[in-house]
Design a protein around this motif. Structure first.
Motif, mmCIF file in Angstrom:
data_model
loop_
_atom_site.group_PDB
_atom_site.id
_atom_site.type_symbol
_atom_site.label_atom_id
_atom_site.label_comp_id
_atom_site.label_asym_id
_atom_site.label_seq_id
_atom_site.Cartn_x
_atom_site.Cartn_y
_atom_site.Cartn_z
ATOM 1 N N MET A 1 0.999 -1.137 0.173
ATOM 2 C CA MET A 1 -0.145 -0.118 0.131
ATOM 3 C C MET A 1 0.882 1.172 -0.221
ATOM 4 O O MET A 1 2.110 1.301 0.295
ATOM 5 C CB MET A 1 -0.819 0.211 1.332
ATOM 6 C CG MET A 1 -1.840 -1.231 1.369
ATOM 7 S SD MET A 1 -2.996 -0.916 0.010
ATOM 8 C CE MET A 1 -4.243 0.319 0.812
ATOM 9 N N ASN A 2 0.298 2.406 -0.520
ATOM 10 C CA ASN A 2 1.084 3.628 -0.405
ATOM 11 C C ASN A 2 0.927 4.406 0.833
ATOM 12 O O ASN A 2 -0.178 5.008 1.504
ATOM 13 C CB ASN A 2 0.428 4.456 -1.748
ATOM 14 C CG ASN A 2 0.961 5.774 -1.883
ATOM 15 O OD1 ASN A 2 2.063 5.959 -1.256
ATOM 16 N ND2 ASN A 2 0.294 6.570 -2.413
ATOM 17 N N ALA B 1 9.036 0.078 -18.138
ATOM 18 C CA ALA B 1 10.033 0.625 -17.204
ATOM 19 C C ALA B 1 9.466 1.369 -15.995
ATOM 20 O O ALA B 1 10.415 1.916 -15.141
ATOM 21 C CB ALA B 1 10.886 1.607 -18.115
ATOM 22 N N VAL B 2 8.302 1.209 -15.847
ATOM 23 C CA VAL B 2 7.689 2.172 -14.802
ATOM 24 C C VAL B 2 7.604 1.184 -13.367
ATOM 25 O O VAL B 2 6.903 0.112 -13.378
ATOM 26 C CB VAL B 2 6.271 2.725 -15.120
ATOM 27 C CG1 VAL B 2 5.635 3.119 -13.743
ATOM 28 C CG2 VAL B 2 6.390 3.611 -16.217
ATOM 29 N N LYS B 3 8.396 1.679 -12.593
ATOM 30 C CA LYS B 3 8.368 0.941 -11.093
ATOM 31 C C LYS B 3 8.985 1.655 -10.156
ATOM 32 O O LYS B 3 10.040 2.673 -10.533
ATOM 33 C CB LYS B 3 8.772 -0.524 -11.227
ATOM 34 C CG LYS B 3 10.242 -0.775 -11.587
ATOM 35 C CD LYS B 3 10.564 -2.357 -11.594
ATOM 36 C CE LYS B 3 12.071 -2.442 -12.192
ATOM 37 N NZ LYS B 3 12.387 -3.594 -12.043
ATOM 38 N N PRO B 4 8.453 1.664 -8.715
ATOM 39 C CA PRO B 4 9.285 2.444 -7.891
ATOM 40 C C PRO B 4 11.022 2.312 -7.819
ATOM 41 O O PRO B 4 11.186 1.023 -7.953
ATOM 42 C CB PRO B 4 8.661 2.237 -6.551
ATOM 43 C CG PRO B 4 7.400 1.515 -7.054
ATOM 44 C CD PRO B 4 7.370 0.889 -8.366
ATOM 45 N N HIS C 1 -1.319 6.170 -23.065
ATOM 46 C CA HIS C 1 -1.991 5.757 -21.899
ATOM 47 C C HIS C 1 -1.745 6.764 -20.764
ATOM 48 O O HIS C 1 -0.597 7.347 -20.509
ATOM 49 C CB HIS C 1 -1.358 4.369 -21.690
ATOM 50 C CG HIS C 1 -2.050 3.391 -22.243
ATOM 51 N ND1 HIS C 1 -3.518 3.211 -22.615
ATOM 52 C CD2 HIS C 1 -1.579 2.261 -22.916
ATOM 53 C CE1 HIS C 1 -3.745 2.042 -23.069
ATOM 54 N NE2 HIS C 1 -2.580 1.445 -23.464
ATOM 55 N N SER C 2 -2.538 6.850 -20.153
ATOM 56 C CA SER C 2 -2.482 7.280 -18.614
ATOM 57 C C SER C 2 -2.420 6.119 -17.694
ATOM 58 O O SER C 2 -3.101 5.202 -17.744
ATOM 59 C CB SER C 2 -3.889 8.090 -18.005
ATOM 60 O OG SER C 2 -4.274 9.315 -19.030
ATOM 61 N N ILE C 3 -1.233 6.404 -16.846
ATOM 62 C CA ILE C 3 -0.986 5.265 -15.866
ATOM 63 C C ILE C 3 -0.722 5.835 -14.232
ATOM 64 O O ILE C 3 -0.394 6.964 -14.062
ATOM 65 C CB ILE C 3 0.334 4.658 -16.337
ATOM 66 C CG1 ILE C 3 1.342 5.796 -16.377
ATOM 67 C CG2 ILE C 3 0.216 4.225 -17.520
ATOM 68 C CD1 ILE C 3 2.883 5.037 -16.354
ATOM 69 N N GLY C 4 -0.889 4.802 -13.495
ATOM 70 C CA GLY C 4 -0.438 5.274 -12.034
ATOM 71 C C GLY C 4 0.769 4.290 -11.628
ATOM 72 O O GLY C 4 0.661 3.038 -12.095
ATOM 73 N N VAL C 5 1.585 4.680 -10.880
ATOM 74 C CA VAL C 5 2.621 3.947 -10.437
ATOM 75 C C VAL C 5 2.146 3.181 -9.269
ATOM 76 O O VAL C 5 1.645 3.754 -8.187
ATOM 77 C CB VAL C 5 3.987 4.845 -9.892
ATOM 78 C CG1 VAL C 5 5.005 3.939 -9.533
ATOM 79 C CG2 VAL C 5 4.366 5.599 -10.937
ATOM 80 N N THR C 6 2.459 2.103 -9.173
ATOM 81 C CA THR C 6 2.005 0.806 -8.094
ATOM 82 C C THR C 6 3.072 0.478 -7.394
ATOM 83 O O THR C 6 4.302 0.771 -7.831
ATOM 84 C CB THR C 6 1.167 -0.243 -8.556
ATOM 85 O OG1 THR C 6 1.988 -1.030 -9.147
ATOM 86 C CG2 THR C 6 -0.028 0.009 -9.520
ATOM 87 N N ALA D 1 3.157 -0.619 -12.965
ATOM 88 C CA ALA D 1 2.504 0.439 -13.634
ATOM 89 C C ALA D 1 0.902 -0.028 -13.569
ATOM 90 O O ALA D 1 0.818 -1.295 -14.074
ATOM 91 C CB ALA D 1 2.798 1.070 -14.839
ATOM 92 N N GLU D 2 -0.079 0.771 -13.353
ATOM 93 C CA GLU D 2 -1.546 0.365 -13.588
ATOM 94 C C GLU D 2 -1.892 1.232 -14.572
ATOM 95 O O GLU D 2 -1.807 2.656 -14.551
ATOM 96 C CB GLU D 2 -2.403 0.484 -12.256
ATOM 97 C CG GLU D 2 -3.582 -0.317 -12.180
ATOM 98 C CD GLU D 2 -4.028 -0.320 -10.698
ATOM 99 O OE1 GLU D 2 -5.004 0.656 -10.450
ATOM 100 O OE2 GLU D 2 -3.359 -0.954 -10.078
ATOM 101 N N ILE D 3 -2.504 0.684 -15.810
ATOM 102 C CA ILE D 3 -3.044 1.540 -17.109
ATOM 103 C C ILE D 3 -4.249 1.775 -16.835
ATOM 104 O O ILE D 3 -5.374 0.970 -16.898
ATOM 105 C CB ILE D 3 -2.738 0.825 -18.333
ATOM 106 C CG1 ILE D 3 -1.243 0.373 -18.475
ATOM 107 C CG2 ILE D 3 -3.297 1.612 -19.343
ATOM 108 C CD1 ILE D 3 -0.846 -0.556 -19.860
#
Length: 270
Positions: A1-2, A147-150, A244-249, A253-255
């Motif tokens: 969780m964030n 390539a998107v990840k914390p 795409h619009s995405i969120g970093v999990t 990435a969540e698209i």
């Protein structure tokens, strides 16, 4: 969780709460569904103005708002960019010809959240060179998302896109980029589609942004026409774009803008 909720990073990038993902999914899903529904209306002899009118009607029918109508004086519910138009093409009366490729870019506002996405279409028969351009552009977007990840950086995203595109002897447009979004249309960061690994701000869980590479068959340079919106390739080479619009999990990435009908990639139109 964030665990880092509702704050700004030192680079001015908003870290969103876990509950905010649902709002972005709802907005993104509507934008993607509208792009699904116009697909059968892209054909030889159609006008981009007629496509835009359909988009505006669908936004209104959904009880949502267009983010682009009234934005800096813009009067349309979409940008439609044909052939050598890179982005921000203005819908109008020009008829689509056989083999024309076009990017349709839609942003909607649902319950205060912005859903922003674009994809490619073809009128009539797709030429081999245009098909290859579209394939490489789509794949470059997916490489960027991978390539998107914390812990990775925005430079890692740009590098993934640039290295893939240039390996196929095409070029990445430098003059336009992705952007942060959420309850606003444009926010930090600028998401460049080129770059060096390990550079730029670090990615953190809860960041929302677009990745939207523009790829040219020729050189990367662009120019903006006298209407102050339409950007074209300087060498008149074909250009393509996917967004795409995405969120970093916590893990990647969540698209938010996945096509409900599985029509994001245009091979079904060929």
């Amino acid at each position: 969780m964030n665990t880092h909720k509702g704050r700004l990073t030192r680079d001015g990038i908003r870290i969103h709460e876990d509950s905010d993902f649902a709002g972005m999914h709802k907005a993104g899903a509507l934008a993607a569904r509208i792009l699904d529904e116009i697909a059968d209306h892209v054909f030889v002899g159609q006008t981009t103005g007629a496509i835009d009118k359909m988009i505006e009607d669908k936004v209104n029918e959904a009880g949502a708002k267009s983010a682009t109508i009234g934005y800096k004086g813009y009067r349309h519910a979409s940008c439609i960019s044909v052939n050598h138009v890179v982005c921000h093409g203005i819908p109008g009366d020009k008829l689509l010809k056989d083999g024309d490729i076009l990017n349709v870019d839609v942003t909607v506002i649902v319950d205060g959240w912005f859903g922003d996405t674009s994809r490619m279409y073809v009128a009539g028969k797709l030429s081999r060179k245009a098909e290859r351009l579209i394939e490489i552009t789509h794949e470059s977007l997916m490489k960027g998302i991978e390539a998107v990840k914390p812990g990775n950086t925005f430079g890692d995203i740009g590098h993934a896109i640039q290295s893939y595109v240039e390996a196929h002897r095409m070029s990445v447009v430098r003059d336009f980029c992705g952007h942060g979004l959420g309850r606003v249309f444009h926010a930090p960061p600028n998401v460049l589609h080129y770059g060096r690994p390990g550079t730029g701000p670090a990615l953190e869980e809860g960041m929302f942004f677009t990745i939207e590479p523009m790829v040219n068959l020729g050189r990367p340079e662009t120019k903006v026409l006298a209407d102050d919106w339409t950007a074209v390739t300087r060498d008149k080479s074909l250009s393509a774009q996917f967004e795409h619009s995405i969120g970093v999990t916590g893990t990647g990435a969540e698209i938010f803008t996945l096509s409900p009908a599985g029509r994001f990639h245009p091979t079904w139109t060929a």
